[in-house]
Every structure is written in C-alpha cells, then in structure tokens.
Scaffold this active site. Structure first.
Site, PDB file in Angstrom:
ATOM      1  N   ALA A   1     -25.108   7.597  72.170  1.00 58.56           N
ATOM      2  CA  ALA A   1     -25.752   7.539  70.861  1.00 58.56           C
ATOM      3  C   ALA A   1     -25.244   8.629  69.920  1.00 58.56           C
ATOM      4  O   ALA A   1     -25.601   8.642  68.750  1.00 58.56           O
ATOM      5  CB  ALA A   1     -27.272   7.666  71.024  1.00 58.56           C
ATOM      6  N   CYS A   2     -24.390   9.506  70.413  1.00 57.14           N
ATOM      7  CA  CYS A   2     -23.887  10.647  69.641  1.00 57.14           C
ATOM      8  C   CYS A   2     -22.453  10.391  69.193  1.00 57.14           C
ATOM      9  O   CYS A   2     -21.570  10.149  70.023  1.00 57.14           O
ATOM     10  CB  CYS A   2     -23.967  11.903  70.498  1.00 57.14           C
ATOM     11  SG  CYS A   2     -23.103  13.320  69.816  1.00 57.14           S
TER      12      CYS A   2
END
Length: 142
Positions: A11-12
C-alpha cells in the site's frame, strides 16, 4: 548478488518503487509482507543493529497508533519501543531491504541503489513521474 529481502507494504508507494528498482536490477527478492508476518524480536533487533539506528529512529510516526500510544514522549525506552513495533508492525518504518552489501531503510526508494551491486537493466521512472534511471541503466543525479 542473488539474495535480497524486502520488508514490504504494497500500500506504500515508496515500498512499491523500491521493489520495482530491485526487480529492475534483474533480481526477484524475497518479499516479506511485514504487516501480516512481522519480524520476531530477534529479527527486528538484528535489523536495527544492521541499520545502525535506534529503535526510535526506525519508528514510523505518521500512523496510528503512534499518537494514541503517546510514543513521542521520551520516557519510552528502546525495549518498550520494540515491544510496540512487534505488537503494531505498522510502526516499523519501511521499506527495509537486506542484501549482501548491507541493510537500508529505503526512504527515498532510490537509497536501495546503494546496496544493489548490479546495474539497472532499463530506464526507471518512479510512480510520481520522477525518472531516476536513464535508458542505459545509469542513475540520474540531480
């Protein structure tokens, strides 16, 4: 060099860019999704030692439960901070990459190039549009 490990959060964006740079060097790393499979205490202590950082320096500050736990207060000792990181792995800053050439917290993502001996195989542009590797596989220095 063929053994590379990344502590990754898909998600980064920084973590995704770091993973893509590793792959752009021709290596498929071991990917540890550390939110689902956090390191053991021993592994985390080894990572911190290899990074030559204090636990507080590796602590991610812009996520919950940092504020809720009041981790900005200086009274927390290293062992307590590590306990919180193990209980709440989101508090471990990332991506962390381990290679034969060293261990790095790859923020920004191009820090990973310092521990990748192989030249990049192709041009590379980060998700935000910044080109950091040219068509010949060389790093673009700004």
């Amino acid at each position: 060099m063929r053994k590379i490990t990344i502590y990754h959060n898909p998600a980064c964006g920084t973590s995704r860019n770091t993973l893509a740079l590793i792959r752009n060097s021709g290596v498929e790393p071991t990917i540890i999704f550390y939110l689902e499979n956090p390191p053991s205490r021993t592994e985390l202590l080894n990572i911190i030692e290899d990074l030559q950082m204090s636990p507080r320096e590796l602590l991610r500050k812009n996520v919950e439960p940092y504020e809720t736990l009041n981790l900005s207060q200086a009274h927390w000792n290293n062992s307590q901070i590590i306990d919180f990181m193990l209980q709440y792995p989101i508090l471990i800053n990332r991506p962390i990459v381990i290679t034969e050439l060293g261990t790095k917290l790859c923020r920004p993502s191009e820090v990973v190039l310092e521990i990748l001996p192989d030249r990049q195989s192709a041009a590379f542009t980060k998700e935000d549009g910044e080109q950091i590797i040219d068509e010949q596989g060389n790093r673009i220095i700004k």
